[in-house]
Design a protein around this motif. Structure first.
Motif, mmCIF file in Angstrom:
data_model
loop_
_atom_site.group_PDB
_atom_site.id
_atom_site.type_symbol
_atom_site.label_atom_id
_atom_site.label_comp_id
_atom_site.label_asym_id
_atom_site.label_seq_id
_atom_site.Cartn_x
_atom_site.Cartn_y
_atom_site.Cartn_z
ATOM 1 N N VAL A 1 0.729 -1.055 -0.024
ATOM 2 C CA VAL A 1 0.140 -0.055 -0.051
ATOM 3 C C VAL A 1 0.984 1.287 0.005
ATOM 4 O O VAL A 1 1.163 1.962 1.116
ATOM 5 C CB VAL A 1 -0.883 -0.091 1.269
ATOM 6 C CG1 VAL A 1 -1.773 1.293 1.042
ATOM 7 C CG2 VAL A 1 -1.781 -1.227 1.237
ATOM 8 N N ALA B 1 -0.707 8.669 -6.706
ATOM 9 C CA ALA B 1 -0.652 8.731 -4.859
ATOM 10 C C ALA B 1 -1.813 8.524 -4.517
ATOM 11 O O ALA B 1 -1.687 7.730 -3.200
ATOM 12 C CB ALA B 1 0.008 10.254 -4.675
ATOM 13 N N ARG C 1 -2.237 4.335 -3.842
ATOM 14 C CA ARG C 1 -1.645 3.686 -2.571
ATOM 15 C C ARG C 1 -0.828 2.550 -3.166
ATOM 16 O O ARG C 1 -1.470 1.312 -2.763
ATOM 17 C CB ARG C 1 -2.310 3.459 -1.293
ATOM 18 C CG ARG C 1 -2.946 4.665 -0.813
ATOM 19 C CD ARG C 1 -2.241 6.103 -0.668
ATOM 20 N NE ARG C 1 -0.936 5.932 0.201
ATOM 21 C CZ ARG C 1 0.233 5.947 -0.404
ATOM 22 N NH1 ARG C 1 0.425 6.601 -1.517
ATOM 23 N NH2 ARG C 1 1.166 5.974 0.535
ATOM 24 N N VAL D 1 11.138 7.182 12.256
ATOM 25 C CA VAL D 1 9.880 6.993 12.786
ATOM 26 C C VAL D 1 9.321 5.546 12.821
ATOM 27 O O VAL D 1 9.118 4.745 13.667
ATOM 28 C CB VAL D 1 8.741 7.619 11.899
ATOM 29 C CG1 VAL D 1 7.316 7.228 12.520
ATOM 30 C CG2 VAL D 1 8.862 9.148 12.028
ATOM 31 N N TRP D 2 9.947 4.724 11.640
ATOM 32 C CA TRP D 2 9.833 3.126 11.657
ATOM 33 C C TRP D 2 10.795 2.496 12.781
ATOM 34 O O TRP D 2 10.287 1.657 13.344
ATOM 35 C CB TRP D 2 9.959 2.610 10.310
ATOM 36 C CG TRP D 2 8.950 2.995 9.370
ATOM 37 C CD1 TRP D 2 7.443 2.804 9.647
ATOM 38 C CD2 TRP D 2 8.867 3.420 7.962
ATOM 39 N NE1 TRP D 2 6.799 2.961 8.565
ATOM 40 C CE2 TRP D 2 7.746 3.497 7.517
ATOM 41 C CE3 TRP D 2 10.131 3.873 6.974
ATOM 42 C CZ2 TRP D 2 7.383 4.018 6.136
ATOM 43 C CZ3 TRP D 2 10.005 4.212 5.788
ATOM 44 C CH2 TRP D 2 8.473 4.164 5.384
ATOM 45 N N SER E 1 3.442 6.422 -6.484
ATOM 46 C CA SER E 1 2.947 7.770 -6.071
ATOM 47 C C SER E 1 3.546 8.783 -6.899
ATOM 48 O O SER E 1 3.031 10.124 -7.074
ATOM 49 C CB SER E 1 3.213 8.091 -4.758
ATOM 50 O OG SER E 1 2.478 7.098 -3.943
ATOM 51 N N PHE F 1 10.844 9.348 7.458
ATOM 52 C CA PHE F 1 10.064 8.231 8.114
ATOM 53 C C PHE F 1 10.754 7.241 8.638
ATOM 54 O O PHE F 1 10.458 6.422 9.499
ATOM 55 C CB PHE F 1 8.977 7.766 7.102
ATOM 56 C CG PHE F 1 7.660 7.344 7.441
ATOM 57 C CD1 PHE F 1 7.269 6.686 8.626
ATOM 58 C CD2 PHE F 1 6.539 7.971 6.867
ATOM 59 C CE1 PHE F 1 6.033 6.298 8.985
ATOM 60 C CE2 PHE F 1 5.241 7.672 7.009
ATOM 61 C CZ PHE F 1 4.922 6.693 8.251
ATOM 62 N N ASP G 1 5.510 3.307 1.344
ATOM 63 C CA ASP G 1 5.719 3.325 2.844
ATOM 64 C C ASP G 1 5.290 1.901 3.582
ATOM 65 O O ASP G 1 6.134 1.519 4.462
ATOM 66 C CB ASP G 1 4.714 4.504 3.292
ATOM 67 C CG ASP G 1 5.151 5.994 3.395
ATOM 68 O OD1 ASP G 1 6.534 5.968 3.065
ATOM 69 O OD2 ASP G 1 4.545 6.825 3.580
ATOM 70 N N ASP G 2 4.242 1.397 3.085
ATOM 71 C CA ASP G 2 3.742 0.213 3.511
ATOM 72 C C ASP G 2 4.995 -0.842 3.479
ATOM 73 O O ASP G 2 5.265 -1.704 4.155
ATOM 74 C CB ASP G 2 2.599 -0.232 2.861
ATOM 75 C CG ASP G 2 1.960 -1.778 3.218
ATOM 76 O OD1 ASP G 2 2.239 -1.848 4.584
ATOM 77 O OD2 ASP G 2 1.571 -2.444 2.411
ATOM 78 N N SER H 1 7.910 -0.136 5.702
ATOM 79 C CA SER H 1 7.527 -0.403 7.022
ATOM 80 C C SER H 1 7.653 -1.864 7.423
ATOM 81 O O SER H 1 8.040 -2.228 8.188
ATOM 82 C CB SER H 1 5.996 0.011 6.979
ATOM 83 O OG SER H 1 5.489 -0.344 8.500
#
Lengths: 357, 357
Positions: B84, B215, B218, B116-117, B209, B113, B87-88, B91
């Motif tokens: 998705v 974008a 996703r 953050v992950w 995206s 990010f 980023d998915d 992650s």
């Protein structure tokens, strides 16, 4: 083995129900999908999607969808957490709230994903046995724990716990997060939503995949106190900020606002379900009292696996769990009347064939 | 405070770029979206979505999409992990592979990010400073670590590391998973895909995206050795089996197969980007050599914040990072020629206004 393999997160992944690729001639009663199409409002919203604007990121707050959910349930927008199906919502809940060293509790016969999430997030858990009759006994949840999760109605048993029982569990678990997974609530049982005011530690989870006929769109949501939603959003934005795509947000909002259509379709499913009991009984099945869009049933002579294989060989897919306590049972999704009729005919063949062999 | 709050996963969530709700009069150059619409093939595929079948779960293997990606890149379907958005995908990579007690490494000026992950998954990490000129120096990655991640071209610097440098980093990190995040690769630089055969620990990540103008849908993917993809799938199926919805799978496949259209659009963006340099220079900006669809630029006299505020007051959104080393810079997405022209006019106003004040 590569050196990096030592650091891999090892898991036993969840096994989804089969999704046969050649859908043409298969009768698919194995993943609790709705036999009826989504609402006319959904079709309309789908037509109105501005695909040219798909170059833009979606609204990461999914406000159009959140607003529709808020309207329908009469709760604040800050009490709603939308996700990519209720699996995404539940997964985020496990990740966010179950950081205790005490085990979380859920029924031993229940949604098989609970233990998968617990394992992937390294959460200790204990499966609480359901009764001989597969019912959830609230007293079994009167003990120290790191959180409580259960579906109501439960899957794959199809049984609803009455609201008094839900309240009983909540009353004895005020210090931990309690999750009631209401994927099937539109087909029977009483929602725990009415208990939200009283229990600020309660999370109610819903999905668009069953009663809203939108399994392919992947939308679900949680309703809970604003403090809970805030924690969920903080973690969610740290994992993937933009999860719901624009079609999900726009079409999902339309689905939320077409309650009347879905109420009628749900009634159809319930009628088909109730009509199944005498037919299955005549064929020698004992079927649990369903409050869902599926039946949990076992035959008096034939094993679950035997019937599952027989149905499958004739193009009818149902679900069989090779798991303790329930391996004699089949979980059969309520399909259209035509598909149910076809399945009864195949069952008759299988059973007669067996009895005459 | 509630008792359950002691067990909450505490995070500092990622802050996405602003998504103004009243899109009408805003010039949105802040989240690196493509100024051009998706391909005609995308529009066609969108029209062909069978919304009646949305009652069914999507194909959890997303085979139609995976097949299209496999065709375009000439790699096996077992080397592709769709998600998705990238980023998915990223992650999931963090969650799956970065279980070492040694810190993972990524540039200090990079996609915000990553940290953050690392925090949400409790992964130790170290930010490796980029040079004074913001370039990534491969030698800084010659050391013991739990994994390496960097975008190429890098964001928000817009700089590409030449393929020799990428190879250099990989050669010195054969025992850990190395991730090259190629969100912007279609706009410049050389892809690490050509190094996959040589480095079975390499993961290349892509997104729909940016260059694919999707974008809002996703979609993203990773390409890597089949062993890596298998581990990723195991974890992914344990978190949420069905993440890509049916529109994403079907429309995403069409986008993947409309390379010619996107090549032309990408060329437009690159031409607009190159045309920006003399204009910005004349206005007193110093702009890094971009291999992306955005510019990273600072003014000789005015602060980043000052220009950001000035643009914003006039309805032009760009990105300003209130972070060490880069707070004098602006990240400006390449928009349509019209929008860029409008932005230059506003910049001229701001700068003249400042100089005459």
């Amino acid at each position: 083995m590569y050196p990096w393999e030592a650091c891999v997160r090892k898991v036993t992944p969840y096994v989804p129900g089969e999704q046969p690729f050649e859908e043409s001639k298969i009768i698919k009663l194995n993943t609790n999908e709705n036999p009826y199409p989504p609402s006319p409002e959904v079709m309309k919203a789908a037509e109105c999607i501005k695909w040219k604007d798909m170059r833009l990121y979606p609204d990461y707050r999914a406000r159009e969808l959140v607003k529709a959910i808020s309207l329908v349930h009469g709760v604040g927008e800050d009490m709603i957490f939308p996700g990519v199906g209720s699996d995404d919502v539940l997964s985020m809940i496990f990740m966010t709230f179950f950081g205790s060293s005490k085990p979380i509790l859920f029924p031993d016969v229940s949604y098989s994903f609970y233990s998968v999430w617990a394992e992937v997030y390294k959460i200790p858990y204990e499966k609480v046995p359901v009764g001989e009759d597969f019912t959830i006994n609230p007293e079994d949840y009167y003990r120290d724990n790191g959180g409580v999760v259960f579906p109501n109605p439960n899957a794959p048993t199809s049984l609803a716990l009455e609201i008094g029982g839900v309240r009983d569990i909540l009353e004895h678990n005020r210090d931990v997060i309690c999750v009631v997974d209401e994927a099937y609530i539109d087909f029977g049982g009483t929602s725990a939503l009415e208990l939200l005011d009283e229990f600020p530690n309660l999370i109610v989870v819903r999905t668009f995949s069953k009663s809203k006929s939108l399994a392919g769109l992947r939308v679900g949501y949680a309703i809970a106190a604003p403090e809970i939603i805030k924690y969920l959003n903080d973690v969610k934005y740290s994992v993937n900020s933009y999860t719901l795509n624009t079609p999900s947000i726009e079409v999902g909002a339309a689905a939320m606002l077409s309650g009347k259509y879905y109420a009628t379709q749900t009634e159809h499913v319930v009628l088909t379900r109730e009509a199944a009991y005498p037919i299955l009984a005549e064929l020698g099945f004992e079927t649990l009292k369903s409050s869902t869009n599926f039946l949990f049933t076992k035959h008096e002579r034939l094993s679950g696996k035997e019937i599952y294989d027989g149905l499958r060989a004739r193009g009818v897919y149902v679900r069989h769990f090779n798991a303790p306590r329930i391996d004699d049972y089949l979980r059969i999704t309520i399909g259209s009347e035509y598909n149910m009729g076809f399945m009864y005919d195949v069952l008759r063949d299988i059973i007669n064939g067996h009895d005459n062999a």
